[in-house]
Design a protein around this motif. Sequence first.
Motif, PDB file in Angstrom:
ATOM      1  N   PRO A  63      11.574   2.073  11.466  1.00  0.00           N
ATOM      2  CA  PRO A  63      11.718   1.168  12.313  1.00  0.00           C
ATOM      3  C   PRO A  63      13.141   0.491  12.583  1.00  0.00           C
ATOM      4  N   LYS A  64      13.398  -0.019  13.568  1.00  0.00           N
ATOM      5  CA  LYS A  64      14.531  -0.683  13.877  1.00  0.00           C
ATOM      6  C   LYS A  64      14.501  -1.930  12.833  1.00  0.00           C
ATOM      7  N   ASP A  65      13.412  -2.395  12.959  1.00  0.00           N
ATOM      8  CA  ASP A  65      13.244  -3.557  11.855  1.00  0.00           C
ATOM      9  C   ASP A  65      12.807  -3.170  10.556  1.00  0.00           C
ATOM     10  N   HIS A  90       6.507   0.896   6.789  1.00  0.00           N
ATOM     11  CA  HIS A  90       6.882   2.126   7.353  1.00  0.00           C
ATOM     12  C   HIS A  90       6.897   3.063   6.140  1.00  0.00           C
ATOM     13  N   CYS A  91       7.136   4.423   6.286  1.00  0.00           N
ATOM     14  CA  CYS A  91       7.434   5.381   5.417  1.00  0.00           C
ATOM     15  C   CYS A  91       6.338   5.317   4.097  1.00  0.00           C
ATOM     16  N   PHE A  92       5.123   5.604   4.723  1.00  0.00           N
ATOM     17  CA  PHE A  92       4.036   5.403   3.474  1.00  0.00           C
ATOM     18  C   PHE A  92       4.095   6.437   2.416  1.00  0.00           C
ATOM     19  N   ASN A  93       4.895   7.552   2.750  1.00  0.00           N
ATOM     20  CA  ASN A  93       4.960   8.618   1.841  1.00  0.00           C
ATOM     21  C   ASN A  93       6.078   8.655   1.150  1.00  0.00           C
TER      22      ASN A  93
END
Length: 671
Positions: free
Chosen positions: A155-157, A162-165
């Motif tokens: 994400p921008k923030d 994010h990116c759970f894998n």
Amino acid sequence: MERPPPKPAAYSRRHRSRAPLTAIAVACVFAAAPHAALAQDAATPKPALRALEQPVLARMLRSEDAPEPLTALTGSGAERLDTREATLDLRIAMTTSRIWNPREQRYDQVKLRSYQSPGTNPDVPFVAPTIVTSPGETVRIRLDNQLEPEPDCHPKDINVPHCFNSTNLHSHGLWVSPTGNSDNVLITLKPGVKFEYEYNLPADHPAGTFWYHPHLHGSTALQVSSGMAGALLVRGERLPTPGRNGDIDTLLRNPDNVPIPERVLLFQQVAYACRGADKQIKVEKNKAGEIVAWVCDPDDTGGIDGYDQFGFAPGAKVDTWVQSGRHTSINGDVLPTFDGLLAGRIERWRLLHAGVRDTISLQLRELRPSAPGIKGLSGAALDSWVGKNCTGAVIPQYEIASDGLTHAQAIAKQQNILQPGYRSDVAMVFPKPGKYCVIDAAAPASASISNAAEDRQLLGIADVAAGGIAPITDIRAFLIQSLGNAAQAYMPADMRAKVIGDLRNDFRLDSFVPHPDIADSEITGAQTLEFNIDGSRYMVDGHPYGQGKTRQLVLGNIEEWELSSKRGGHPFHIHVNPFQISRILNAQGVDVSVTGDKDDPEYANLKGTWKDTLFVKAGYRLFVRTRYQRYIGEYVLHCHILEHEDQGMMQNVIMQVPDGKGGGISTTSHH
């Protein structure tokens, strides 16, 4: 007839004066009968149910299966390269298994991210292998991320989970380099990537209880809550000398010169949920419309796939962990029974809070002999059962180390408060045979990571058999006498009198403390740190992660830190160098690091102890001292409520090389 479980693959070391054999155990440590004994009458569990439900590696929690130093057993999960090095293959994959649900009196099927190795127990896969090593050794962990590829997940923030894998690995508490392929949490290992971590433990590394878990910003809480965490034990055989302290392991020995039995207890909160067609968590509500439990139907598969499973849901009055009705597990089991215990036998319990929610106030009480079983009980009904039946005397826990670092004096605890990231090594002895309640006692709001009062919970039952001795009336005196006998037999002649004298002098352990005290005269500077939550912003020193300054420190300095929190309580954790607690001032400015607060023992007897994680209550000022030793490079400090860390409550630290003029030279700059 019950079939005995197979022995786990492991290395054990001989105690010898030459270079020690590498030890790396790849078998998880599991509770004996997870819940079957409790589902029936508490006094007379049915053997058939017990055998049916017992995990394959159940005997690993029984004291007779503690590591035996006089054998050397190799296994497929640990490849011995030489006497100073070992490797462990650790694969990350989605794993389908089951978790016991006391509310429904059945297993829930779950599919979670997990660590797998050749020694992983397929019946209880959400506890990672226990790694055992020694000072001066090298551990290589070959991490293989076999999770599914993700689309662009950034994400921008960066403080939006994010990116759970994607993942990486942190060796929590180890005193090793934070750079390269060592304890480097600033690298990203995407799906399909293999990477070998190398932890070079220095020869003077403390012996103690540490652990490992993922630490990629944005996915840490989700992966740790899935059970991706394991114990990392550093065993020591250094005897104390007049010029150097030794390892507490050398004192914790039986009359036959064998280490006292030990148990690793890994506490976790696996916050799985089942979702409906609308992608919302399936719940049960009371007549007032309040959520009282998360629901998984028999054909559902629970998972952890979003951060609405952590913290506070919008408009909720209670933390989602409390709302879920889930139970804290011990070594992967819900409501286990601990067996293999003998009255009058000393054991070392290594307690490790590897969860992301729930302040654990561990307490042990004698169970009323005529207590009924708990079949069908959960929530308030189970709490009522505890109140009526767990009414006997409290069994004291004598803490000899916290966060892997031996105390100068054993601390007697009626309840042992464990915040996320904490470890506590305690000497345990049950005074007489019988059944004992293992309880998570109630906690006031100020002492809880949820910032709300926590109700009492039953964690399990300890089943203690007769040990062939008369009931013990004074546990403390018994421990001091027993350890004094060990000192008389096994301590060096020029240290024997000192060690025994220290023990008799109020249970002191001065000859086994790994770090010298930090005196006022050594302090070269000061640091301040403040946690805060402002709306949805989780901050350190007024800034979310990545938006504030990187903290610049200089190798060789010795500084005092003032820690505080503006809103809520937060466990402060810093990588690489541990710290010594100097004083803790409550809201009235009173130092409570010895006595604790009235009706709250959170900070009692912490003065002078060494730790790497410390709970910071709102309105308090905590002063800790630390030496910046040996390692340069960039690493992090953060709140160990891991969804707070994922959402911004973290800060980078750069340890600089001294410039010879009182300042530092950044390790990231170029000539």
